[in-house]
Design a protein around this motif. Sequence first.
Motif, PDB file in Angstrom:
ATOM      1  N   LYS B  44      -1.965  -3.096   9.819  1.00 43.33           N
ATOM      2  CA  LYS B  44      -1.531  -2.503   8.549  1.00 43.33           C
ATOM      3  C   LYS B  44      -1.794  -0.995   8.499  1.00 43.33           C
ATOM      4  O   LYS B  44      -0.894  -0.217   8.172  1.00 43.33           O
ATOM      5  CB  LYS B  44      -2.253  -3.194   7.377  1.00 43.33           C
ATOM      6  N   THR B  45      -3.025  -0.626   8.822  1.00 42.12           N
ATOM      7  CA  THR B  45      -3.352   0.801   8.767  1.00 42.12           C
ATOM      8  C   THR B  45      -2.555   1.586   9.811  1.00 42.12           C
ATOM      9  O   THR B  45      -2.078   2.691   9.550  1.00 42.12           O
ATOM     10  CB  THR B  45      -4.864   1.009   8.978  1.00 42.12           C
ATOM     11  N   THR B  46      -2.383   0.994  10.977  1.00 40.96           N
ATOM     12  CA  THR B  46      -1.577   1.649  12.007  1.00 40.96           C
ATOM     13  C   THR B  46      -0.151   1.870  11.502  1.00 40.96           C
ATOM     14  O   THR B  46       0.432   2.936  11.714  1.00 40.96           O
ATOM     15  CB  THR B  46      -1.557   0.792  13.291  1.00 40.96           C
ATOM     16  N   PHE B  86      -6.483   7.200   2.507  1.00 41.13           N
ATOM     17  CA  PHE B  86      -7.107   6.729   3.741  1.00 41.13           C
ATOM     18  C   PHE B  86      -8.056   5.565   3.478  1.00 41.13           C
ATOM     19  O   PHE B  86      -8.837   5.591   2.534  1.00 41.13           O
ATOM     20  CB  PHE B  86      -7.875   7.872   4.408  1.00 41.13           C
ATOM     21  N   GLN B  87      -7.956   4.577   4.364  1.00 44.29           N
ATOM     22  CA  GLN B  87      -8.858   3.425   4.247  1.00 44.29           C
ATOM     23  C   GLN B  87     -10.312   3.876   4.404  1.00 44.29           C
ATOM     24  O   GLN B  87     -11.170   3.500   3.622  1.00 44.29           O
ATOM     25  CB  GLN B  87      -8.513   2.389   5.327  1.00 44.29           C
ATOM     26  N   LEU B  88     -10.560   4.683   5.455  1.00 39.07           N
ATOM     27  CA  LEU B  88     -11.874   5.294   5.582  1.00 39.07           C
ATOM     28  C   LEU B  88     -11.787   6.593   4.799  1.00 39.07           C
ATOM     29  O   LEU B  88     -11.188   7.561   5.249  1.00 39.07           O
ATOM     30  CB  LEU B  88     -12.189   5.580   7.053  1.00 39.07           C
ATOM     31  N   LEU B 177      -1.133   3.332  -0.495  1.00 38.96           N
ATOM     32  CA  LEU B 177      -2.568   3.204  -0.751  1.00 38.96           C
ATOM     33  C   LEU B 177      -3.176   2.212   0.235  1.00 38.96           C
ATOM     34  O   LEU B 177      -2.749   1.068   0.320  1.00 38.96           O
ATOM     35  CB  LEU B 177      -2.805   2.716  -2.186  1.00 38.96           C
ATOM     36  N   ASP B 178      -4.190   2.675   0.981  1.00 41.87           N
ATOM     37  CA  ASP B 178      -4.832   1.798   1.961  1.00 41.87           C
ATOM     38  C   ASP B 178      -6.139   1.266   1.371  1.00 41.87           C
ATOM     39  O   ASP B 178      -7.141   1.963   1.335  1.00 41.87           O
ATOM     40  CB  ASP B 178      -5.077   2.562   3.263  1.00 41.87           C
ATOM     41  N   GLU B 179      -6.093   0.045   0.911  1.00 40.93           N
ATOM     42  CA  GLU B 179      -7.235  -0.630   0.279  1.00 40.93           C
ATOM     43  C   GLU B 179      -7.839   0.178  -0.873  1.00 40.93           C
ATOM     44  O   GLU B 179      -9.017   0.532  -0.844  1.00 40.93           O
ATOM     45  CB  GLU B 179      -8.284  -0.976   1.338  1.00 40.93           C
ATOM     46  N   PRO B 180      -7.030   0.440  -1.896  1.00 43.68           N
ATOM     47  CA  PRO B 180      -7.499   1.300  -2.993  1.00 43.68           C
ATOM     48  C   PRO B 180      -8.595   0.659  -3.850  1.00 43.68           C
ATOM     49  O   PRO B 180      -9.318   1.379  -4.523  1.00 43.68           O
ATOM     50  CB  PRO B 180      -6.239   1.512  -3.834  1.00 43.68           C
TER      51      PRO B 180
HETATM   52 MG   LIG Z   1      -6.750  -1.128   7.840  1.00 43.80          MG
END
Ligand SMILES: [Mg+2]
Lengths: 297, 255
Positions: B44-46, B86-88, B177-180
């Motif tokens: 997903k993040t990729t 960003f997730q991180l 949004l990555d894991e907001p």
């Molecule tokens: Mg991810």
Amino acid sequence: MIDYLVAISIIVGIFAIFAIGLNLEWGFTGLINFGHVGFLAIGAYTTVLMNLSGAPIWLSMTSGVVLAGFFGLLVGIPTLRLREDYLAIVTIGFSEIVRLFLLNEEWLTRGPMGLFGFDRPFEAMIPFDYNYFLFILVFGSLAVIYLLVEKLVHSPWGRVLKSIREDEDVPAALGKDVFRYKIQALMIGSAIAGLAGAFLAFNMQYISPRNFIPMETFYAWIIVVLGGSARNKGTILGAIIVQSFYTGTRYLQDYVPLASHQMAALRIMVIGLLLVLLMMYKPQGLLGRKEELTLGQ
Amino acid sequence: MVQEILRVRDVKKYFGGVMAVDGASFSVEEQTIRGLIGANGAGKTTLFNLITGYYKLDSGKIFFRDERVDQLPTFKKALIGMVRTFQLTKALSRMTVLENLLLGPKMQGGEQIHNIFLRPKKVAYEEAIIVEKALEILEFFDLMHMKDDYAGALSGGQKRLLEMARALMTDPKMLLLDEPFAGVNPTLARKLVGRIKELRERGMTFLIIEHDIPLITEVSDTLSFMNHGRIILEGPPEDVKHDPRVLDAYLGGGP
Ligand SMILES: [Mg+2]
Ligand SMILES: Nc1ncnc2c1ncn2[C@@H]1O[C@H](COP(=O)(O)OP(=O)(O)OP(=O)(O)O)[C@@H](O)[C@H]1O
């Protein structure tokens, strides 16, 4: 005594200007420039060479500043798209290439013999000791440079530079052309170094490749780190301390039984020791903000 | 007629031997909220990094509002309205919380050197408007009391809020949004869900990666499920979340 203080102050002023250029690059933008002295050399030699071939001194000086900035662009284009360590490697190589060029292209630079006999701004018109005038000129320029850089770093433009220093992925995600800002910072920082180079030439009335060894870059780094990076006031304070120390130890030369090269080595050792102590007790630099050190990413 | 804002066609990305994204295809319609779920490591993040230009595609195509964008650099994608978080989380640590937000708006006059000296009034005026907007967003995200603190001093959950607040400052057309909601307290998470829906009403499109199934079900119009680098299922959230393959990925602990 006053004359002596003025003479030292001029050197402090020149180094403060030189280091403010680096502070813009490293302190605010996070660019690692290990070849700052190369731009100092370009500023000094361009000013002197143009004047010696007949150009008026103000035009020569302006050309030195512009050309130093232009070389910032040339060095930046191939390196600033890559990650930061490339700039460090390329700039250190660049400044050595500049120095070796100046040393070897004798038809242009007279190589190790150096250059002298050039004009200094308004020299013919100053009825008093020229050093007093140079003092005013250098500190007037320092004040202008300080104010300009402060204005820039506190603007939205400066905000983008700081964001690049923190993490360039963020400004990119927000639509900022990171590359363009880095190039601008490097060009301005280099042009400022070029100006310092012109003043260096005026102060010494003689320049040779020996004046542009890599150690000069590291003095600029010491000044910036000592004062607290991203603090222009700290940079000026750093210049005062480093230069006083440098000159002070030269004085000491007369009282200690050491040869001058031994003294030079000792001086570097003491500076190293002072830096270690600084890192232990005031790692943020003299005017840096302590809170910044404890922040996670 | 529904208009597609984002179209991803057969996108692939390999890291050495790892097929992180292995031929993913999907589209997002304008003014909708799309959820993207899948097990850890599903890609997903990729996929986000490919869509927003942080990674180069090995193959495939990406269109944004019918324009091919897979060769565009990240900042240009942001300029045409595609902004991600960003997730991180990436708080700009040695800048204040307020400064983090002020960085957001695109194409600020004061970001150009000549304007700073030649049009100081215009720059100051623009800045005042931006500050006002930032304060309003900070208030909403419960970050007002921290506005002058260094962003690096925020808690994990607060940094996540900062990410989203900063992205909203750009007035994006589409927000990725990555894991907001990870690490955000439930009350505030609900409030964010409300805000996202409200922004959708005002014309914004969302693509949201989220592991919290109840929350993502609540917020999304459509849910996509990613497995081993592909989108293998898509539909109304209630249907997707009860699909055996999804249950398996989330409860069974992998194939
Ligand atoms: Mg991810
Ligand atoms: N930069 C990289 N280099 C090498 N491998 C990577 C890189 N980025 C991702 N991967 C690999 O690609 C795969 C997909 O990772 P990705 O981060 O996209 O997963 P994800 O679906 O976001 O997972 P999570 O839900 O845990 O965030 C993983 O196997 C990961 O190890």
